[in-house]
Design an enzyme around this catalytic site. Structure first.
Site, PDB file in Angstrom:
ATOM      1  N   TYR B 109       0.877  -1.179   0.000  1.00  0.00           N
ATOM      2  CA  TYR B 109       0.000   0.000   0.000  1.00  0.00           C
ATOM      3  C   TYR B 109       0.908   1.220   0.000  1.00  0.00           C
ATOM      4  O   TYR B 109       1.926   1.243   0.697  1.00  0.00           O
ATOM      5  CB  TYR B 109      -0.867   0.014   1.268  1.00  0.00           C
ATOM      6  CG  TYR B 109      -1.601   1.323   1.492  1.00  0.00           C
ATOM      7  CD1 TYR B 109      -2.912   1.483   1.058  1.00  0.00           C
ATOM      8  CD2 TYR B 109      -0.971   2.401   2.110  1.00  0.00           C
ATOM      9  CE1 TYR B 109      -3.584   2.681   1.249  1.00  0.00           C
ATOM     10  CE2 TYR B 109      -1.631   3.604   2.293  1.00  0.00           C
ATOM     11  CZ  TYR B 109      -2.934   3.741   1.859  1.00  0.00           C
ATOM     12  OH  TYR B 109      -3.588   4.935   2.040  1.00  0.00           O
ATOM     13  N   GLU B 198      -3.985   7.327  -3.165  1.00  0.00           N
ATOM     14  CA  GLU B 198      -3.848   5.995  -2.592  1.00  0.00           C
ATOM     15  C   GLU B 198      -3.596   5.001  -3.705  1.00  0.00           C
ATOM     16  O   GLU B 198      -4.310   5.000  -4.706  1.00  0.00           O
ATOM     17  CB  GLU B 198      -5.148   5.593  -1.881  1.00  0.00           C
ATOM     18  CG  GLU B 198      -5.121   5.783  -0.400  1.00  0.00           C
ATOM     19  CD  GLU B 198      -6.333   5.172   0.276  1.00  0.00           C
ATOM     20  OE1 GLU B 198      -7.387   5.004  -0.382  1.00  0.00           O
ATOM     21  OE2 GLU B 198      -6.226   4.863   1.463  1.00  0.00           O
TER      22      GLU B 198
END
Lengths: 290, 392
Positions: B109, B198
């Site tokens: 991530y 993101e």
């Protein structure tokens, strides 16, 4: 006594000749605020509302000795205006403008801090010391002089809170609208000790809202440092997650920033937390008559 | 403002952030053409909506032939996709993104967001790619590496080293690639006035390359004026039509589940009004901030939008008149009730400057559906009673 501003504070207005600035500066002057001049580039040398206009903040400070600036410039120029004020040696800038880009505020706040200039806002109603100095867009007549300090993220809740305090027979020392943007100037943590040290302030009202963790930090600070009674309300108990409630900062993301979390932290710090803003006045009466 | 994955990946490409190759398609035929143009023998068909969790909702499919691309595109286009981020009503898919398959070794991530306490951007990275970052933060916070970057100095080597050592990336070539990736992402964040980027997952391929498999971006609305290229990416179909219409009239509106419509000046007082309704046993139907003006036109528009919600049984107008005097607002409200047919009871609480005059105006107008309240608590109680059909 009061905090930050009083009847002797000399103020200039950045963006002085604009429509909003003109309207509100006029109201501030009528309230008794010592506005000693203003800044609008290319209008230096003119007179506006009976006060001198300057091209730069530096020139305005040199000529008037102002230490505080009230900023009304359009959103795109807020960052520039704040940095200009800091560079010119202004001690406190009150930024009223709504809609300043977050990135601009990030740079401006860092520069202000480096130069030792305090800021309030942006996107806030300003600051008022009752019956002495009004710097902002709040209705002055609500704020009767008294012994309660007020710190609020929201404009209209500041008025609501102050109005209730006055209706209960008390009054305000100074009320500060800190704004609800992601990056703001003075916050609870910096303002609480000022009220703690102000001999006239006997109780503090703190109005917060969902998003961020300023209220959580404030709770920790109150527990360790504040001896005066504090009454708090956190707006947005009924706000859903992930939805922005008007203010750019008022959003619950993930599990952080909820009203419940903030209320619990404040309660644990000994703060009198009310569930509705309609209870602020009564709660102040209660803590002051103990 | 949010944009789609395929649009975010266009921006990534401009900045040299590696992504798999892909083409956006508005129809099944375009999807098939896109797959043929990309070549290869494996494709991913991805629904383009502004919400996460698309895979679990059936909006992301792996196709192993052109026929499968056709089949999945046909299924996904026009479907109403429900994920944990769309709400129960879901979102209709108007576009699919056809992407070449990738050789996934492991998933990370990577995100950039503002750290409000530090007042600077923070890069967040985790080895737990594919999982929701909020969940990781709750369950295994030690698996998230956070590196705040002071924009005054920009992204430096040490920021990159903190990231790769924190993530346990040991191969030197891979370290260099990951640091470059993060640095470019930070540049995008600053250049484009981004609110949130993101990438979840960011993958490491078998050959040690890093690729953005997904991409989510949101922008600071206040800064859009200086990014016409981003503004052009706005997809109106993704926005709530009522919220959008409200915004065009200077109102801030969010629809909720309850029965009592709210019209308030100021965001904080609007939330405080919702909370007070809840406090006295009612349920708010919406958040509505009419801003500082509260003229007849804005109030009328507010009534119109609130009343589109069939659940609304009463409306609570709560205005604290500051600079704008209450008597003027009272007249505005009366005018608005003439402009819009308000069928439910309206409780009006006006406080602040010239409040007694305003009460007099409302009283003298003697409109059947308009109930006057003295303060916030009184108003909330009356609105809740009115919603229950009780007489005042």
């Amino acid at each position: 006594m009061s905090i930050l501003v009083n009847k002797d504070t000399k103020v200039i207005v950045q963006g002085f000749t604009g429509k909003e600035a003109t309207f509100h500066s006029e109201q501030c002057i009528a309230y008794g605020t010592q506005i000693v001049g203003g800044v609008t580039p290319n209008k230096g040398g003119q007179t506006h509302l009976g006060k001198p206009v300057f091209n730069t903040v530096k020139a305005a400070v040199e000529a008037t000795g102002a230490t505080v600036s009230m900023i009304f410039v359009p959103p795109a120029f807020v960052g520039d205006a704040v940095m200009e004020a800091a560079d010119a040696g202004i001690e406190l800038a009150v930024i009223i403008t709504e809609g300043a880009p977050v990135k601009d505020m990030m740079y401006a706040k860092a520069y202000a801090t480096k130069k030792g200039m305090k800021t309030i806002g942006p996107n806030c109603p300003g600051i008022i010391t009752a019956e002495e100095c009004k710097l902002g867009i709040m209705p002055g007549q609500i704020f009767k002089k008294g012994n309660v300090g007020l710190i609020s993220k929201s404009g209209t809740l500041t008025y609501e809170g102050a109005n209730q305090v006055v209706k209960e027979g008390f009054g305000i020392t100074t009320a500060v609208g800190i704004g609800g943007d992601p990056i703001i100037g003075l916050s609870y943590k910096q303002l609480l000790p000022m009220f703690e040290n102000d001999p006239e302030t006997e109780a503090i009202v703190m109005i917060g809202e969902i998003g961020g963790d300023l209220e959580i930090q404030a709770a920790k600070f109150i527990k360790e440092n504040i001896t005066k009674p504090v009454v708090a309300f956190i707006a947005g108990q009924t706000a859903p997650k992930g939805k922005r409630m008007g203010h750019a900062g008022a959003i619950v993301s993930g599990s952080a920033g909820t009203a419940a979390e903030k209320m619990a932290a404040l309660e644990a710090a000994g703060v009198k937390v009310v569930k509705s803003p309609a209870e602020i006045g009564k709660a102040v009466k209660e803590v002051l008559s103990k | 403002m949010n944009i789609h994955e395929y649009q975010a990946k266009q921006i990534f490409k401009e900045y040299g952030v590696p992504t798999p190759r892909g083409i956006v398609a508005n129809s099944v035929q375009e999807a098939v053409n896109a797959a043929k143009e990309l070549g290869g023998n494996i494709w991913v068909v991805k629904a383009q909506i502004h919400a996460g969790g698309r895979g679990l909702g059936g909006g992301v499919k792996l196709a192993k032939s052109i026929e499968e691309v056709e089949k999945y595109a046909d299924e996904i286009l026009g479907m109403t996709l429900v994920t944990h981020q769309t709400g129960p009503e879901g979102k209709v898919v108007h576009k699919v993104y056809i992407e070449e398959g990738a050789d996934i070794k492991d998933e990370f991530y990577l995100g950039v967001v503002l750290d409000r306490a530090k007042e600077m951007p923070v890069i967040m990275a985790s080895t737990e790619g594919g999982m929701e970052i909020e969940k990781v933060a709750e369950e295994t916070p030690e698996k998230i590496v956070k590196v705040a970057v002071d924009p005054a100095i920009g992204f430096q080597g040490f920021h990159g080293r903190e990231l790769v050592f924190g993530l346990g990336i040991t191969d030197k070539a891979e370290q260099r690639k990951f640091i470059e990736f993060a640095q470019k992402l930070f540049t995008i964040y600053m250049d484009k006035d981004v609110e949130l980027i993101e990438i979840n997952p960011l993958i490491r391929t078998g050959s040690g390359d890093f690729l953005a498999l997904d991409a989510k971006m949101g922008f600071d609305d206040s800064a859009l004026y200086r990014h016409p290229d981003i503004e052009a990416m706005r997809d109106i179909s993704e926005e709530d039509p009522d919220e959008r219409e409200a915004a065009e009239h200077g109102l801030s509106y969010v629809s909720l589940d309850g029965e009592i419509g709210c019209m308030v000046n100021g965001a904080g007082l609007a939330m405080g009004t919702m909370d007070t309704i809840n406090y006295v046993g009612g349920t708010p139907a919406n958040f509505l901030d009419v801003g500082g003006k509260a003229t007849a036109e804005t109030v009328a528009k507010g009534f119109e939008i609130i009343l589109r919600n069939p659940k609304v049984k009463s409306i609570f107008v709560n205005i604290f008149g500051g600079i704008v005097r209450c008597d003027r607002i009272a007249n505005g409200i009366l005018e608005a009730t003439k402009m819009v047919d308000v069928k439910v009871p309206v409780v009006v609480r006006l406080d602040g400057t010239n409040a007694p005059e305003a009460a007099e105006i409302l009283k003298n107008a003697n409109i059947q559906n308009v109930i006057s309240a003295t303060d916030l608590l009184d108003g909330a109680k009356k609105a809740v009673a009115a919603a229950k059909g009780e007489n005042q």
